[in-house]
Design an enzyme around this catalytic site. Structure first.
Site, PDB file in Angstrom:
ATOM      1  N   HIS A  60       0.632  -1.526   0.073  1.00  0.00           N
ATOM      2  CA  HIS A  60      -0.416  -0.021   0.078  1.00  0.00           C
ATOM      3  C   HIS A  60       0.616   1.348  -0.129  1.00  0.00           C
ATOM      4  O   HIS A  60       2.517   1.154   0.344  1.00  0.00           O
ATOM      5  CB  HIS A  60      -0.764  -0.584   1.268  1.00  0.00           C
ATOM      6  CG  HIS A  60      -0.254  -0.261   2.613  1.00  0.00           C
ATOM      7  ND1 HIS A  60       0.812  -0.840   2.830  1.00  0.00           N
ATOM      8  CD2 HIS A  60      -1.024   0.924   3.547  1.00  0.00           C
ATOM      9  CE1 HIS A  60       0.676  -0.239   4.247  1.00  0.00           C
ATOM     10  NE2 HIS A  60       0.303   0.647   4.383  1.00  0.00           N
ATOM     11  N   HIS A  62       1.750   3.755   2.034  1.00  0.00           N
ATOM     12  CA  HIS A  62       1.646   4.708   3.263  1.00  0.00           C
ATOM     13  C   HIS A  62       3.244   4.670   3.512  1.00  0.00           C
ATOM     14  O   HIS A  62       3.827   4.197   2.883  1.00  0.00           O
ATOM     15  CB  HIS A  62       0.952   4.129   4.610  1.00  0.00           C
ATOM     16  CG  HIS A  62       0.071   4.222   5.870  1.00  0.00           C
ATOM     17  ND1 HIS A  62      -0.707   3.379   5.593  1.00  0.00           N
ATOM     18  CD2 HIS A  62      -1.361   5.548   5.398  1.00  0.00           C
ATOM     19  CE1 HIS A  62      -2.029   3.700   6.399  1.00  0.00           C
ATOM     20  NE2 HIS A  62      -2.431   5.144   5.570  1.00  0.00           N
ATOM     21  N   ASP A  64       5.613   4.868   5.273  1.00  0.00           N
ATOM     22  CA  ASP A  64       6.458   3.852   6.341  1.00  0.00           C
ATOM     23  C   ASP A  64       6.456   2.715   5.190  1.00  0.00           C
ATOM     24  O   ASP A  64       7.868   1.874   5.322  1.00  0.00           O
ATOM     25  CB  ASP A  64       5.947   3.506   7.370  1.00  0.00           C
ATOM     26  CG  ASP A  64       4.580   3.246   7.317  1.00  0.00           C
ATOM     27  OD1 ASP A  64       3.941   3.312   6.833  1.00  0.00           O
ATOM     28  OD2 ASP A  64       4.687   1.758   7.920  1.00  0.00           O
ATOM     29  N   HIS A  65       6.428   3.019   4.219  1.00  0.00           N
ATOM     30  CA  HIS A  65       6.062   1.550   3.112  1.00  0.00           C
ATOM     31  C   HIS A  65       6.825   2.129   1.595  1.00  0.00           C
ATOM     32  O   HIS A  65       6.766   0.858   0.658  1.00  0.00           O
ATOM     33  CB  HIS A  65       4.563   0.513   3.052  1.00  0.00           C
ATOM     34  CG  HIS A  65       4.471   0.699   4.207  1.00  0.00           C
ATOM     35  ND1 HIS A  65       4.342  -1.713   4.217  1.00  0.00           N
ATOM     36  CD2 HIS A  65       3.610   1.046   5.636  1.00  0.00           C
ATOM     37  CE1 HIS A  65       3.293  -1.021   5.369  1.00  0.00           C
ATOM     38  NE2 HIS A  65       3.634  -0.002   6.330  1.00  0.00           N
ATOM     39  N   HIS A 136      -7.403  -2.069   6.320  1.00  0.00           N
ATOM     40  CA  HIS A 136      -6.241  -1.498   6.959  1.00  0.00           C
ATOM     41  C   HIS A 136      -7.037   0.595   7.094  1.00  0.00           C
ATOM     42  O   HIS A 136      -8.273  -0.108   6.611  1.00  0.00           O
ATOM     43  CB  HIS A 136      -4.834  -2.068   6.395  1.00  0.00           C
ATOM     44  CG  HIS A 136      -3.705  -0.904   6.846  1.00  0.00           C
ATOM     45  ND1 HIS A 136      -3.583  -0.456   8.019  1.00  0.00           N
ATOM     46  CD2 HIS A 136      -3.032   0.199   6.364  1.00  0.00           C
ATOM     47  CE1 HIS A 136      -2.255   0.310   8.772  1.00  0.00           C
ATOM     48  NE2 HIS A 136      -2.281   0.374   6.766  1.00  0.00           N
TER      49      HIS A 136
END
Ligand SMILES: [Zn+2]
Ligand SMILES: [Zn+2]
Length: 243
Positions: A60, A62, A64-65, A136
């Site tokens: 996904h 976000h 932090d990814h 999520h």
């Protein structure tokens, strides 16, 4: 197959765990799953090397990814590597277009191919992969690579995702917080143990760990163990698992 955890942390730093990234290698093929902050450094430390990773599969969007996605692209450009393929859920094309409109000096520096996938079977970097929609705060896909490896991405724990991973040798699952934190969009150990109960999984690695989990590992494992009697361990950055 070899699975190496590059980053087992989350959006809040622990000082030890970088953000999400896992590299999967098999028979000369390599696939990077997610590319959060610090993953580019870990790729070098792991011995895999950013020059050798030409495909990134995103769960996904976000931060932090994806935070090291453009740093990876830039490093590959500077190293003379000419290709990068980014595969991810619906919206990945627009996401990459938006990123490159901000950092427009990187646009066109490598042959960038972007492909969108969904909750279905597809092939990426020579791996047969199946996607599964998680629970999520934004659309997110879990990925299963044959009978060997499943990664939950970011998700609450639920039986559908446990069933998706059933029969796998290794499941890496989001376990962001200890039980005492009231949270949605991520699981607590108690919720994860309940979801996994009855599942047949060789080993479960807990990842996406917030600083709140520091010093709570034993209690977290005990909590999962109340409902699920399988092999459960904490992932660590640069841990490599041979399957
Ligand atoms: Zn997320
Ligand atoms: Zn995350």
């Amino acid at each position: 197959m070899r699975v190496t955890f590059l980053g087992t942390g989350s959006a809040m730093p622990t000082g030890e765990r970088f953000q999400t990234g896992i590299v999967v290698e098999d028979d000369g093929r390599r696939l990077l799953v997610d590319c959060g902050s610090g993953v580019l450094q870990r790729l070098q430390q792991s011995g895999v090397g950013y020059e050798n990773v030409s495909t990134v599969l995103l769960t996904h969007h976000h931060l932090d990814h994806v935070a090291d996605l453009l740093p990876l692209l830039k490093a590959r450009w500077l190293a003379g590597e000419e290709h990068l393929e980014v595969v991810g859920p619906s919206g990945t094309k627009a996401f990459l277009d938006d990123l490159l409109s901000v950092y427009d000096y990187l646009d066109g520096r490598v042959d960038l191919r972007v492909r969108e996938v969904g909750a279905r079977e597809f092939s990426v970097a020579g791996f047969d992969v199946e996607g599964f929609e998680t629970r999520h705060s934004m659309p997110c896909l879990a990925y299963r690579l044959g009978d060997e490896f499943t990664f939950s991405g970011d998700s609450e724990a639920f039986s559908g995702l446990a069933n998706f991973a059933d029969g796998c040798a290794v499941l890496a699952h989001d376990c962001s917080f200890p039980d005492e934190v009231d949270v949605s969009n991520h699981p607590t150990p108690g919720q994860l143990g309940e979801a996994l109960s009855g599942a047949d999984i060789g080993r479960v690695y807990l990842t996406h760990l917030y600083p709140h989990t520091d010093g709570k590992h034993e209690a977290m494992l005990n909590s999962i163990g109340d409902r699920y009697d399988g092999d459960v361990r904490f992932a660590e950055d640069l841990l490599s698992v041979e399957l």
